[in-house]
Design a protein around this motif. Structure first.
Motif, PDB file in Angstrom:
ATOM      1  N   TRP A  53       0.843  -1.212   0.000  1.00 18.20           N
ATOM      2  CA  TRP A  53       0.000   0.000   0.000  1.00 18.20           C
ATOM      3  C   TRP A  53       0.871   1.252   0.000  1.00 18.20           C
ATOM      4  O   TRP A  53       0.625   2.193  -0.763  1.00 18.20           O
TER       5      TRP A  53
ATOM      6  N   ASP B 293      -2.505  -7.666  -6.556  1.00 16.79           N
ATOM      7  CA  ASP B 293      -3.101  -6.607  -5.734  1.00 16.79           C
ATOM      8  C   ASP B 293      -2.411  -5.270  -5.982  1.00 16.79           C
ATOM      9  O   ASP B 293      -3.063  -4.217  -6.024  1.00 16.79           O
TER      10      ASP B 293
ATOM     11  N   VAL C 105      -4.192  -1.749  -7.033  1.00 14.01           N
ATOM     12  CA  VAL C 105      -4.059  -0.564  -6.181  1.00 14.01           C
ATOM     13  C   VAL C 105      -3.477   0.606  -6.965  1.00 14.01           C
ATOM     14  O   VAL C 105      -3.975   1.740  -6.881  1.00 14.01           O
TER      15      VAL C 105
ATOM     16  N   LEU D  23      -6.547  -5.279  -0.208  1.00 15.94           N
ATOM     17  CA  LEU D  23      -6.023  -4.040  -0.754  1.00 15.94           C
ATOM     18  C   LEU D  23      -6.902  -3.496  -1.882  1.00 15.94           C
ATOM     19  O   LEU D  23      -7.038  -2.277  -2.032  1.00 15.94           O
TER      20      LEU D  23
END
Length: 529
Positions: free
Chosen positions: A55, A135, A139, A194
């Motif tokens: 992230w 992921d 994101v 996420l």
């Protein structure tokens, strides 16, 4: 607000709203502080440390896409404030419309960059991202799309702040982000990952920007954003103004986000999660000071448009002094008590007290000079400081590659690569240049903006050291030192920092009959209003 910007009933400099705007800015940012503590811990506990690092990596990557707007969005509030001070409605409409057209082009470029990054960059770092490659792509795609929407509506942000309605600006940001965070936390609690976080963030940003456009037209009734108002002759000087801001933005990206990318490349996503938490605390301190400093830009622009150079110098001196009073206690707390703060917040794995101390001390000069930089921005004299900071950031990038990549200095080395360039650029060059531009004696600036705040905050720092030495063996004694230091600092700030008008207003609410007798009507040196 009167629809006519030239109306004498309106203080177009914004000084009559200064205290209210600052307090509203801090109150609104409280939402971001709370969310900044809650959300990373929630991600770490429910999705994992590596996912938290992914992230952070995605945000570091997408941050570079903001360069696509070439800094022109930062010029809007300065020009809106100037045209309102001059009563030029047509100029105001042309400025906002011209920037809006360029911002739409920039948003399209961001979408293109997002598509390219989604398909290539995460794959190039598959080893560092582990099993989160898919992921990471999602994101990056959703964060990039959200940034494109934000960029397309960015001119309305400048309209609201150029009209000195920082209360609405910060209230909207805080309210929109609070709702977004609640959705994100709910998604994680229900088993989302996420991708759910990124989708919630995108929806929250899109809704906030739509509301911002509506508010801008309410705050500035004479505003018209139309193609026929767009002028290249208007956009050109605003691009030149924004180009100086772009240099400053680029320097921050090189210093912080490139630093993060080096960490994740050499040490992995898990290490970035550890490193990002001290950086986030520093970022909160920066934003707290910036919430005060940003308000100075349109005010300085209005004063220069009126030819009030004496008022401009007073604004710069008082603001620099106040910035130091704001920054010093936060730097001392983070540098001295950083380890227990991180341990209490995120757990023993994240206790990087040395990293936080290096970052805090290294940011002291930048935090205390931020007010001066924003005053210089308001008078379009921020180009050279931005260039010096860019040179310092390039040196910082080379330093982190050497310390982390070649010398294996780890996270403390990465922190030192940020701290040293910041201190040299902002602690030496910026004060000298600012005093020359504003025609202020450097000795007067040092005395008011540095020596007095240092003397006032020193006893508080000694109390923090005593509390840290007491440590876990004598917790009650440590708490006593902290309480005593806080009371002492509060007394000193009441006597030396708070403007006389604000003290009168506070006392009038508690002791209406004695307020006028206790507080003299004369303004203090720091009475910025």
């Amino acid at each position: 607000m009167n629809a006519d910007p030239s109306s004498e009933s309106v203080d177009t400099s914004g000084r009559d709203r200064f205290t209210r705007n600052v307090l509203a800015s801090w109150a609104g940012y409280g939402v971001f502080v709370v969310a900044g503590f809650v959300l990373p811990r929630f991600i770490d506990r429910h999705v994992g440390q590596t996912a938290l690092g992914v992230w952070d990596f995605a945000w570091s990557l997408v941050s570079y896409f903001s360069l696509a707007q070439v800094g022109i969005g930062s010029s809007v509030n300065t020009y809106v404030a100037r045209y309102r001070a001059e009563g030029d409605i047509v100029g105001l409409r042309c400025a906002v419309s011209s920037v809006s057209c360029l911002q739409l082009l920039a948003a399209g470029l961001v979408l293109l960059l997002t598509i390219v990054a989604t398909g290539t960059v995460p794959a190039l770092m598959s080893r560092s991202l582990g099993g989160h490659l898919t992921d990471a792509r999602w994101v990056v795609a959703l964060l990039g799309a959200g940034l494109a929407v934000q960029m397309a509506f960015d001119a309305f942000n400048g309209v609201i702040t150029g009209c000195h309605r920082w209360d609405l600006h910060n209230g909207l940001n805080a309210g929109g982000y609070a709702i977004t965070v609640v959705i994100m936390v709910t998604a994680i609690a229900l088993g989302g990952g996420l991708r759910s976080l990124a989708m919630a963030n995108f929806c929250g940003m899109a809704a906030t920007e739509l509301v911002r456009a509506i508010l801008a037209h309410r705050v500035c009734p004479v505003l018209r954003v139309r193609w026929e108002y767009a002028r290249w002759s208007q956009a050109r000087p605003m691009l030149a103004f924004g180009g100086k801001t772009l240099i400053q933005t680029l320097s921050r990206l090189l210093l912080y986000q490139a630093n993060n990318l080096v960490v994740v490349s050499y040490l992995g996503a898990g290490a970035l999660a550890l490193y990002a938490r001290p950086n986030s605390l520093i970022r909160h301190a920066q934003t707290f000071v910036n919430k005060f400093a940003f308000i100075l830009t349109p005010t300085a622009s209005s004063l220069r448009a009126r030819g009030d150079d004496d008022g401009l110098r007073r604004l710069a001196l008082d603001a620099a002094r106040f910035s130091a009073f704001l920054a010093l206690p936060m730097v001392l707390i983070l540098a001295i008590l950083g380890d227990p703060i991180l341990r209490l917040w995120m757990g023993p794995r994240y206790a990087q007290g040395l990293v936080l101390a290096i970052l805090a001390i290294g940011h002291l000069a930048a935090l205390t000079q931020q007010a001066l930089l924003n005053v210089l921005t308001g008078v379009n004299a921020h180009g050279r400081p931005a260039l010096v900071n860019l040179i310092a950031s390039v040196c910082g990038l080379g330093l982190v590659l050497w310390l982390v990549g070649l010398r294996s200095a780890g996270l403390p080395g990465a922190a030192a690569a940020i701290a040293l360039p910041l201190t040299l650029a902002n602690g030496i060059y910026v004060p000298i240049y600012s005093c020359r531009q504003l025609r202020m004696p450097l000795s007067r600036y040092i005395r008011q903006a540095w020596l007095e705040p240092l003397a006032c905050v020193a006893p508080f720092g000694l109390c923090l050291i005593a509390a840290r030495l007491a440590g876990q063996e004598r917790p009650w004694q440590a708490l006593a030192w902290l309480a005593g230091g806080a009371l002492l600092l509060g007394f000193v700030y009441w006597q030396r920092v708070l403007p006389a008008r604000l003290k009168q207003e506070l006392l009038a609410r508690v002791y209406p009959s004695t307020a006028k007798r206790v507080i003299a009507p004369a303004a203090q040196p720091g009475d910025v209003h």
